[in-house]
Design a protein around this motif. Structure first.
Motif, PDB file in Angstrom:
ATOM      1  N   ALA A 653       0.850  -1.190   0.000  1.00  0.00           N
ATOM      2  CA  ALA A 653       0.000   0.000   0.000  1.00  0.00           C
ATOM      3  C   ALA A 653       0.881   1.233   0.000  1.00  0.00           C
ATOM      4  O   ALA A 653       2.072   1.187   0.334  1.00  0.00           O
ATOM      5  CB  ALA A 653      -0.928   0.012   1.220  1.00  0.00           C
ATOM      6  N   THR A 654       0.260   2.343  -0.403  1.00  0.00           N
ATOM      7  CA  THR A 654       0.878   3.660  -0.258  1.00  0.00           C
ATOM      8  C   THR A 654      -0.013   4.492   0.653  1.00  0.00           C
ATOM      9  O   THR A 654      -1.202   4.207   0.812  1.00  0.00           O
ATOM     10  CB  THR A 654       1.040   4.358  -1.613  1.00  0.00           C
ATOM     11  OG1 THR A 654      -0.263   4.615  -2.166  1.00  0.00           O
ATOM     12  CG2 THR A 654       1.841   3.500  -2.579  1.00  0.00           C
ATOM     13  N   CYS A 655       0.576   5.536   1.262  1.00  0.00           N
ATOM     14  CA  CYS A 655      -0.188   6.308   2.241  1.00  0.00           C
ATOM     15  C   CYS A 655       0.417   7.698   2.383  1.00  0.00           C
ATOM     16  O   CYS A 655       1.629   7.886   2.240  1.00  0.00           O
ATOM     17  CB  CYS A 655      -0.186   5.590   3.591  1.00  0.00           C
ATOM     18  SG  CYS A 655      -1.185   6.381   4.853  1.00  0.00           S
ATOM     19  N   LEU A 656      -0.471   8.667   2.644  1.00  0.00           N
ATOM     20  CA  LEU A 656      -0.059  10.033   2.964  1.00  0.00           C
ATOM     21  C   LEU A 656      -0.797  10.441   4.231  1.00  0.00           C
ATOM     22  O   LEU A 656      -2.026  10.326   4.312  1.00  0.00           O
ATOM     23  CB  LEU A 656      -0.398  10.984   1.815  1.00  0.00           C
ATOM     24  CG  LEU A 656      -0.200  12.480   2.087  1.00  0.00           C
ATOM     25  CD1 LEU A 656       1.265  12.795   2.350  1.00  0.00           C
ATOM     26  CD2 LEU A 656      -0.721  13.299   0.910  1.00  0.00           C
ATOM     27  N   TYR A 657      -0.027  10.904   5.248  1.00  0.00           N
ATOM     28  CA  TYR A 657      -0.612  11.247   6.543  1.00  0.00           C
ATOM     29  C   TYR A 657      -0.173  12.664   6.898  1.00  0.00           C
ATOM     30  O   TYR A 657       1.013  13.002   6.827  1.00  0.00           O
ATOM     31  CB  TYR A 657      -0.145  10.258   7.602  1.00  0.00           C
ATOM     32  CG  TYR A 657      -0.779  10.448   8.962  1.00  0.00           C
ATOM     33  CD1 TYR A 657      -2.126  10.173   9.170  1.00  0.00           C
ATOM     34  CD2 TYR A 657      -0.018  10.893  10.047  1.00  0.00           C
ATOM     35  CE1 TYR A 657      -2.706  10.336  10.418  1.00  0.00           C
ATOM     36  CE2 TYR A 657      -0.585  11.056  11.300  1.00  0.00           C
ATOM     37  CZ  TYR A 657      -1.931  10.775  11.477  1.00  0.00           C
ATOM     38  OH  TYR A 657      -2.515  10.938  12.714  1.00  0.00           O
ATOM     39  N   ALA A 658      -1.140  13.501   7.268  1.00  0.00           N
ATOM     40  CA  ALA A 658      -0.857  14.902   7.607  1.00  0.00           C
ATOM     41  C   ALA A 658      -1.595  15.270   8.891  1.00  0.00           C
ATOM     42  O   ALA A 658      -2.720  14.819   9.126  1.00  0.00           O
ATOM     43  CB  ALA A 658      -1.281  15.828   6.476  1.00  0.00           C
ATOM     44  N   ILE A 659      -0.943  16.090   9.721  1.00  0.00           N
ATOM     45  CA  ILE A 659      -1.557  16.631  10.943  1.00  0.00           C
ATOM     46  C   ILE A 659      -1.500  18.153  10.861  1.00  0.00           C
ATOM     47  O   ILE A 659      -0.423  18.734  10.677  1.00  0.00           O
ATOM     48  CB  ILE A 659      -0.830  16.135  12.206  1.00  0.00           C
ATOM     49  CG1 ILE A 659      -0.949  14.618  12.338  1.00  0.00           C
ATOM     50  CG2 ILE A 659      -1.397  16.815  13.439  1.00  0.00           C
ATOM     51  CD1 ILE A 659      -0.195  14.047  13.529  1.00  0.00           C
ATOM     52  N   TYR A 660      -2.652  18.779  10.998  1.00  0.00           N
ATOM     53  CA  TYR A 660      -2.712  20.240  10.965  1.00  0.00           C
ATOM     54  C   TYR A 660      -3.158  20.762  12.320  1.00  0.00           C
ATOM     55  O   TYR A 660      -4.121  20.277  12.912  1.00  0.00           O
ATOM     56  CB  TYR A 660      -3.700  20.709   9.889  1.00  0.00           C
ATOM     57  CG  TYR A 660      -3.893  22.198   9.881  1.00  0.00           C
ATOM     58  CD1 TYR A 660      -2.862  23.055   9.497  1.00  0.00           C
ATOM     59  CD2 TYR A 660      -5.106  22.758  10.291  1.00  0.00           C
ATOM     60  CE1 TYR A 660      -3.034  24.424   9.498  1.00  0.00           C
ATOM     61  CE2 TYR A 660      -5.288  24.135  10.290  1.00  0.00           C
ATOM     62  CZ  TYR A 660      -4.245  24.969   9.909  1.00  0.00           C
ATOM     63  OH  TYR A 660      -4.409  26.331   9.925  1.00  0.00           O
ATOM     64  N   ASP A 661      -2.417  21.790  12.820  1.00  0.00           N
ATOM     65  CA  ASP A 661      -2.704  22.402  14.116  1.00  0.00           C
ATOM     66  C   ASP A 661      -3.180  23.835  13.869  1.00  0.00           C
ATOM     67  O   ASP A 661      -2.392  24.704  13.462  1.00  0.00           O
ATOM     68  CB  ASP A 661      -1.437  22.403  14.971  1.00  0.00           C
ATOM     69  CG  ASP A 661      -1.707  22.884  16.394  1.00  0.00           C
ATOM     70  OD1 ASP A 661      -2.806  23.418  16.657  1.00  0.00           O
ATOM     71  OD2 ASP A 661      -0.805  22.728  17.247  1.00  0.00           O
ATOM     72  N   PRO A 662      -4.461  24.137  14.090  1.00  0.00           N
ATOM     73  CA  PRO A 662      -4.970  25.495  13.816  1.00  0.00           C
ATOM     74  C   PRO A 662      -4.461  26.535  14.795  1.00  0.00           C
ATOM     75  O   PRO A 662      -4.584  27.736  14.535  1.00  0.00           O
ATOM     76  CB  PRO A 662      -6.477  25.318  13.903  1.00  0.00           C
ATOM     77  CG  PRO A 662      -6.673  24.176  14.831  1.00  0.00           C
ATOM     78  CD  PRO A 662      -5.526  23.247  14.589  1.00  0.00           C
ATOM     79  N   THR A 663      -3.914  26.123  15.943  1.00  0.00           N
ATOM     80  CA  THR A 663      -3.398  27.106  16.893  1.00  0.00           C
ATOM     81  C   THR A 663      -2.081  27.708  16.421  1.00  0.00           C
ATOM     82  O   THR A 663      -1.736  28.830  16.789  1.00  0.00           O
ATOM     83  CB  THR A 663      -3.201  26.462  18.274  1.00  0.00           C
ATOM     84  OG1 THR A 663      -2.201  25.441  18.183  1.00  0.00           O
ATOM     85  CG2 THR A 663      -4.517  25.859  18.766  1.00  0.00           C
ATOM     86  N   SER A 664      -1.320  26.960  15.643  1.00  0.00           N
ATOM     87  CA  SER A 664      -0.025  27.451  15.158  1.00  0.00           C
ATOM     88  C   SER A 664       0.049  27.482  13.636  1.00  0.00           C
ATOM     89  O   SER A 664       1.047  27.970  13.091  1.00  0.00           O
ATOM     90  CB  SER A 664       1.107  26.554  15.684  1.00  0.00           C
ATOM     91  OG  SER A 664       0.939  25.227  15.224  1.00  0.00           O
ATOM     92  N   ARG A 665      -0.986  26.964  12.956  1.00  0.00           N
ATOM     93  CA  ARG A 665      -1.036  26.844  11.512  1.00  0.00           C
ATOM     94  C   ARG A 665       0.098  25.974  10.973  1.00  0.00           C
ATOM     95  O   ARG A 665       0.502  26.083   9.819  1.00  0.00           O
ATOM     96  CB  ARG A 665      -1.017  28.215  10.834  1.00  0.00           C
ATOM     97  CG  ARG A 665      -2.244  29.044  11.138  1.00  0.00           C
ATOM     98  CD  ARG A 665      -2.268  30.370  10.370  1.00  0.00           C
ATOM     99  NE  ARG A 665      -1.288  31.325  10.898  1.00  0.00           N
ATOM    100  CZ  ARG A 665      -0.187  31.667  10.268  1.00  0.00           C
ATOM    101  NH1 ARG A 665       0.094  31.138   9.074  1.00  0.00           N
ATOM    102  NH2 ARG A 665       0.653  32.541  10.797  1.00  0.00           N
ATOM    103  N   GLN A 666       0.612  25.096  11.805  1.00  0.00           N
ATOM    104  CA  GLN A 666       1.670  24.183  11.396  1.00  0.00           C
ATOM    105  C   GLN A 666       1.039  22.883  10.876  1.00  0.00           C
ATOM    106  O   GLN A 666       0.108  22.340  11.465  1.00  0.00           O
ATOM    107  CB  GLN A 666       2.600  23.852  12.564  1.00  0.00           C
ATOM    108  CG  GLN A 666       3.402  25.038  13.071  1.00  0.00           C
ATOM    109  CD  GLN A 666       4.399  25.526  12.053  1.00  0.00           C
ATOM    110  OE1 GLN A 666       5.103  24.731  11.437  1.00  0.00           O
ATOM    111  NE2 GLN A 666       4.458  26.843  11.866  1.00  0.00           N
ATOM    112  N   CYS A 667       1.583  22.402   9.764  1.00  0.00           N
ATOM    113  CA  CYS A 667       1.123  21.141   9.181  1.00  0.00           C
ATOM    114  C   CYS A 667       2.329  20.224   9.046  1.00  0.00           C
ATOM    115  O   CYS A 667       3.341  20.596   8.427  1.00  0.00           O
ATOM    116  CB  CYS A 667       0.470  21.378   7.822  1.00  0.00           C
ATOM    117  SG  CYS A 667      -0.247  19.898   7.083  1.00  0.00           S
ATOM    118  N   THR A 668       2.226  19.045   9.616  1.00  0.00           N
ATOM    119  CA  THR A 668       3.299  18.053   9.560  1.00  0.00           C
ATOM    120  C   THR A 668       2.825  16.899   8.683  1.00  0.00           C
ATOM    121  O   THR A 668       1.750  16.339   8.908  1.00  0.00           O
ATOM    122  CB  THR A 668       3.649  17.545  10.964  1.00  0.00           C
ATOM    123  OG1 THR A 668       3.913  18.665  11.819  1.00  0.00           O
ATOM    124  CG2 THR A 668       4.853  16.639  10.915  1.00  0.00           C
TER     125      THR A 668
END
Length: 906
Positions: A653-668
């Motif tokens: 399988a392939t996969c893309l995982y992202a976490i977005y934090d609206p308090t800092s606008r940081q996306c990992t």
């Protein structure tokens, strides 16, 4: 025999093939007929080590074929006297009828299957061998050494040729010469050809008394002409075997026989020129002939130019029984006998050939798709106009959905109406068909056999179904009917009706047999399509049940999604939106290798695992590492490998995982072999994020990397699977350009963006699933976040508690102050007592009130039941009761203990 070389066949290619490798004939150095035979053997599950063969005593050892071949076999035995030649005659089913040996002592050194008649050498049971391959290829074949499928024949070679009935063209048997591969000789090919032709001539002489009489009359006419010193016919006579011995291609021979049969069926004196390949032509002449017993027939001769190339004449022993020829050939032309017989036989032969041609065509035209409705139409299009002028097909609605009908006679629906014209008043497509018990339709369904109604005017049961409708059909000259049930694997799939109008002759038994054969082939294809439809529907239902049914409530991003299954089969694409602590949100898109139920089930397992890992608050690269380990285990389970062995399964399988934090606008973000996401900034610029690619899931042992970016408010993050941009009919760069153009509208809502992307980029006929996830980012206002830093001093707990209550008052949450004060006090006290500095407290007002306490320690608190004598241990239990959710997440600088309270908590 002379040795032509030490070639023993493609030994290495055979070993590769037996070990499961696949290659074409050019790559592997294997002749195409041999490779095709090997592949058939593998599909049949044959073992090359098998030493026994089926044996039967139920064969005619004194039949016409054996009697015709006996003198030829004797002659061959004398030619090969003293050699290791094994001369074999088999019937049309591969059963050995007779064997002769060059060396009479040879049988003492051979196995019984090589000496005793009765063994079956058909390809289906014996693998690739001379007899079996001749029957499969229907022509002369040579098999050398390792070209044989069985191990027992690796040192042998053979040359085999079919023996045919010269009138019908049917293969009556096989003449095979077997020998050690060192005795191979190019002269064997013309020799075995002449021998087979001699057998065919002798079979010709054993034809019926009527045909022999006609043939004798023809020959006597030739003798009389020669005795009188005249030549009333053009050219010198040539026996049929010698005619076919000329350099004519197989297609030329078939064409000659077809035209000759048509001439015979016409029952009149005629001549026609038949164009052949390479610019040649042959003139066919039909003449009446009458036998001494008074039987009237037609003889068909071919006039061939004298310069037509032919094989060298057969040796004397091979022509011992040939028809005599005139001693005075006419210059410039030779005349060959093609057919002789009665006109009625010729008409039957023409009709039979046309039926066979229709059946052969049906094999190519019916079943080209796995669509039930389309397959039914292909049956009708094949039958019109060669068998029927009109065809209707009725099928139960359940079959069209891919199911079996519990009561097919009660839910018939008109599926196909096809004919030579469109004005015939049959029930239209889509109408429900109600059948009475007396109709031929119902009779054929109840009995499972085709029903023939030669004269519809006398078919009272058919008329009684709907007299007015029957009258309309009769008025359009529809006069004969065959109804055939569409049966496959014991399941009734529908009914096909063949109507005749233009041809005044009614349908006969041969037409009924042909209709039944066509329907049987179509029914098998329809059943395959029905089963595929059912499996496809089940897989699609399973996948839809495993995908998110609705999006969770969260304020970090505005999300829209689309899922589009492939036309060829359901795949394993999925997406997910997972709310995390601290108002963060996880976005996930993945693609499992393969299609079908297995891929859908694997997708469900992966999605469940990903949600569980996300609940553990893992960073994207750590989550992908856990998924990779899971895939390795699944891979090993699928391949049945022991724990310490390398994986041989098929899961990936392939996969893309992202976490977005609206308090800092940081996306990992982190990806595992997945296409990079697209980022649409508020100014309209579009780019593909340059993320570390990472290996696909399932390889194991390779690291994943995360990347962190700051996203402006109202940016759009577009995640998708490869089915959106990969298409065999389009370059991927073109697809990416289309994606950029479709995304260059930042003012669109996510729903509108999804719609625009699919309209502009998705293939018209997707060969792979497409999952699309569009997220527009939000930011949490600074006035809804409050934070305090403190040292690890218990005396500061009260000060933080008081500051927090003031903040709640400013937010208008006075009613929640008591529960929040108690909860915050427990969390801060735990951090001061058991954690380490620095300590940071944060309150976040979102859909809930979130309390977070950060410290530099990595030890996580654990809730437990406190004994009645314990002075502590009840703090986390109290937190769990006051909060609607709580947990721990780890950061690079320690951990965060968080708790969420409903805004109406008191």
């Amino acid at each position: 025999m002379g040795v032509v070389g030490d070639r023993i066949g493609p030994v290495r290619s055979r070993d590769r093939f037996l070990h499961g490798e696949t290659f074409d004939s050019t790559e592997g150095g294997v002749r195409s007929p041999i490779l095709s035979s090997w592949e058939r053997c593998r599909l049949l599950g044959l073992s090359p080590d098998r030493s026994d063969l089926p044996f039967t005593q139920d064969f005619d050892a004194e039949g016409p074929l054996v009697r015709a071949a006996a003198p030829v076999l004797d002659r061959l035995q004398s030619i090969f006297a003293g050699s290791r030649m094994n001369i074999c005659l088999a019937d049309g089913h591969g059963v050995v009828l007779e064997r002769r040996f060059g060396d009479k002592a040879l049988p003492r050194h051979l196995a019984p299957i090589q000496t005793v008649p009765g063994f079956v050498f058909a390809e289906q049971v014996a693998g690739t061998n001379g007899i079996g391959l001749t029957l499969a290829e229907r022509g002369l074949v040579q098999v050398y050494g390792a070209e044989h499928f069985a191990e027992r024949s690796q040192s042998s070679a053979c040359t085999a040729i079919p023996v045919r009935d010269q009138l019908s063209g049917h293969i009556e048997g096989v003449l095979c010469l077997g020998y050690p591969y060192t005795d191979a000789d190019p002269a064997l090919v013309p020799l075995v050809r002449r021998a087979a032709e001699a057998v065919e001539r002798r079979l010709m002489e054993q034809s019926s008394a009527r045909e022999r009489g006609l043939l004798q009359a023809y020959l006597e006419a030739g003798f009389r002409a020669a005795g009188n010193g005249t030549e009333p016919r053009d050219g010198s006579p040539l026996a049929m075997a010698e005619l076919l011995q000329s350099e004519l291609d197989q297609s030329d021979r078939s064409l000659l026989k077809e035209r000759a049969t048509e001439l015979m069926a016409s029952a009149r004196r005629a001549a026609t020129e038949v164009p052949l390949s390479r610019g040649r032509s042959v003139t066919l002449v039909s003449r009446p002939v009458t036998s001494s017993s008074g039987v009237e027939g037609i003889v068909i001769e071919a006039l061939i130019p004298e310069d037509t190339e032919r094989h060298a004449p057969a040796p004397a022993h091979a022509h011992a029984d040939a028809a005599p020829r005139s001693p005075a050939p006419a210059p410039g032309m030779v005349r060959g006998l093609v057919l002789v017989g009665e006109p009625e036989v010729g008409r039957y032969a023409v009709a039979a050939r046309r039926r066979l041609e229709l059946l052969a065509e049906a094999g190519n035209r019916i079943g080209t798709t796995l669509d039930v409705d389309r397959t039914a139409w292909e049956l009708a299009e094949t039958a019109v106009p060669r068998l029927a002028d009109f065809v209707t097909i009725d099928m139960p609605e359940a079959v069209l959905r891919g199911e079996e009908s519990p009561n097919p006679t009660a839910e018939m629906r008109r599926t196909v109406v096809h004919g030579i014209r469109e004005d015939c008043p049959f029930y239209p497509v889509g109408s429900q068909v109600t059948l009475h018990p007396t109709t031929p339709h119902m009779r054929c369904m109840t009995t499972g056999q085709p029903v023939l109604e030669p004269d519809l005017k006398a078919a009272l049961g058919w008329i009684a179904q709907d007299p007015a409708h029957a009258e309309l059909l009769l008025a359009h000259n529809v006069h004969s009917l065959i109804t055939v049930p569409l049966l496959s694997r014991g399941v009734l799939l529908g009914i096909a009706c063949f109507y005749r109008s233009q041809d005044p002759a009614p349908y006969g038994d041969d037409d009924r047999a042909l209709a039944r054969e066509l329907a049987a082939r179509a029914a098998l294809c329809i059943d395959n399509a029905r089963r595929y439809t059912r499996e496809h529907t089940l897989a699609l239902s399973l996948q839809h049940s495993l995908l998110p049914r609705g999006l969770p409530e969260q304020g970090a991003v505005e999300v829209a999604h689309r899922y589009l299954p492939a036309e060829t089969g359901v795949g394993g694409d999925w997406f997910d939106v997972i709310p995390l602590s601290g108002t963060r949100v996880a976005l996930l898109v993945g693609d499992v290798v393969g299609h079908g139920l297995h891929a859908a089930a694997t997708m469900g397992r992966l999605r469940t695992a990903a949600r569980n890992f996300a609940e553990l608050e893992l960073a994207p690269d750590e989550l992908l590492t856990h998924l990779d380990n899971l895939m390795v285990r699944l891979d090993r389970e699928e391949g049945g490998d022991p724990p310490g062995a390398a994986s041989t399964g098929i899961v990936g399988a392939t996969c893309l995982y992202a976490i977005y934090d609206p308090t800092s606008r940081q996306c990992t973000l982190a990806r595992a072999g997945h296409p990079p996401p697209a980022l649409v900034l508020p100014d309209g610029s579009v780019s593909l994020l340059d993320l570390p690619a990472g290996p696909p899931l399932g390889l194991g042992g390779l690291p994943f990397e995360s990347a962190e970016i700051t996203l402006p408010v109202h940016s759009q993050l577009v995640l998708y699977t490869d089915g959106l941009i990969e298409d065999r009919h389009r370059d991927i760069d073109t697809a990416l350009e289309q994606l950029h153009r479709a995304l260059s509208h930042p003012d669109r809502a996510p729903e509108d963006t999804c719609r625009a992307v699919l309209d502009a980029v998705a293939p018209e006929h997707p060969g792979d699933d497409i999952a699309l996830l569009v997220a527009r980012t939000n930011a949490l206002p600074a006035d809804r976040i409050a934070a305090w830093d403190l040292d690890a001093d218990p005396a500061l707990v009260g000060r933080v508690r008081a500051a927090a209550m003031e903040q709640l008052d400013r937010w208008g949450l006075e009613e929640s102050s008591f529960a929040t004060e108690l909860l915050l006090s427990e969390l801060v006290t735990n951090a001061v007592r058991y954690g380490s500095a620095p300590i940071r407290v944060r309150l976040i007002l979102d859909r809930t009130l979130i309390c977070e306490v950060h410290d530099a320690s990595n030890s996580a608190p654990r809730m437990r039941y406190a004994a009645s004598t314990d002075e502590g241990g009840r703090g986390l239990f109290l937190v769990a009761q006051l909060a609607q959710a709580w947990g721990t997440r780890y950061t690079t600088g320690g951990k965060v203990i968080w708790a969420e309270c409903a805004l109406d908590a008191a």
